[in-house]
Design a protein around this motif. Structure first.
Motif: not given
Length: 338
Positions: A125, A129, A127, A156-160, A146, A148, A142
């Motif tokens: 998971l 930036r 982040a 900052t985007t969150v990617h799982g 968490a 965005q 991340a």
């Protein structure tokens, strides 16, 4: 990670590798109704090709027209807004007065897209930036939950990782369930140590393993993007896997069987020192009521319930399979409606 967002990243990676100029476009803010949520992405190539979506289509049309007319000329990210005025809102298919704000980022080998994809494949998971002033990108782990964030000039985007589905048993129902789940972009693993059920199994994109199911559950380190569905009807295989899954962070754990068999299963699992809270997480009888009778219909029912849980649909809004099997007018049916 949703399948469309993963497709966006993979396509962008291919364009970068081919030496094409391309951009990643991310929804960072909306006001009023919006066809796509914050975090939705779209990748665009210098020939106007696109994958993904940031609106119902009208904003994409404007972005494509600009690229075909002017090319991709940005060297650093830019934040743009659509729909500030009522006239623009009407033009771009937004509700009157609605606004959508986008970050448009030119991509290159320094954008860490390949590293992001590799780490997602490893179930991290992350982040990502993005410094909006320079275009510099960093990837860090991340925390669960968490979201965005745009602050101090950094997006900052969150990617799982992909959602994972572990199916216990390699029977006919498992085949249909695996096929549909694969189409929904789950990473599907089917586990069955019984040789007679493994012969002839050949489903592209689905991993078949021969180990004991409880060993698989422990080895896989289930997280909040993992689901386990037990379909063998064999307590020696199902129960131990369910016991370990119910102790994990898996968002969904379910088992096939009648109400009576599931009541017996819960009593057996209670002997393994599972708490009432852990037992309450078990979905069984599995699936939402859609009148399903065939294996393919039952698979849809199971995935309907799994999807409802994944999307946070309250339990009271779900039509439970067990509460809907009795004919109308019976005592059980009446009790379910009170």
């Amino acid at each position: 990670m949703d399948s469309i967002d993963l497709e966006v990243l993979k396509t962008a990676s291919a364009w970068i590798a081919a030496g094409r100029r391309c951009e990643l476009i991310t929804v960072i803010k909306t006001w009023g109704s919006s066809p796509r949520p914050i975090g939705a992405t779209l990748a665009m190539c210098d020939d106007g090709s696109v994958v993904g979506s940031v609106s119902g289509g009208c904003i994409e049309d404007d972005l494509i027209e600009r690229v075909r007319r002017l090319g991709i000329t940005r060297t650093i990210p830019e934040v743009v807004s659509y729909g500030i005025s009522a006239d623009e809102a009407h033009r771009f298919g937004l509700p009157c007065g609605g606004t959508i704000e986008l970050a448009i980022e030119p991509l290159s080998s320094a954008s860490a897209i390949d590293e992001l994809l590799a780490r997602l494949e490893a179930h991290e998971l992350l982040a990502r930036r993005l410094d909006l002033a320079t275009g510099a990108v960093t990837l860090t782990a991340a925390q669960a939950g968490a979201v965005q964030l745009l602050a101090d000039g950094v997006l900052t985007t969150v990617h799982g990782p992909r959602w994972r589905l572990f199916i216990i048993g390699a029977g006919q129902l498992s085949r249909f369930l695996a096929q549909i789940a694969t189409a929904m972009d789950y990473h599907v693993t089917v586990c069955d140590p019984r040789e007679e059920y493994r012969s002839g199994w050949n489903l592209p994109g689905v991993q078949l393993v021969h180990m004991m199911p409880d060993d698989l559950v422990l080895e896989s380190r289930l997280d909040h993007r993992s689901a386990v569905v037990a379909l063998t009807h064999d307590p020696k295989l199902d129960d131990l896997a369910l016991m370990e899954a119910l102790k994990s962070d898996a968002f969904y754990v379910g088992a096939i069987g009648s109400r009576l068999n599931n009541a017996k299963r819960r009593e057996r699992l209670r002997q393994f020192d599972l708490s009432n809270e852990q037992l309450a997480r078990l979905h069984g009888p599995i699936g939402l009521y859609i009148g399903s009778k065939t294996p393919s219909e039952i698979a849809i029912s199971i995935l309907a319930e799994l999807t409802a849980v994944k999307n946070g649909v309250p339990a009271e809004l779900q039509v439970r399979h067990a509460a809907a099997l009795e004919p109308a007018g019976t005592e059980a049916c009446a009790a379910a409606l009170t």
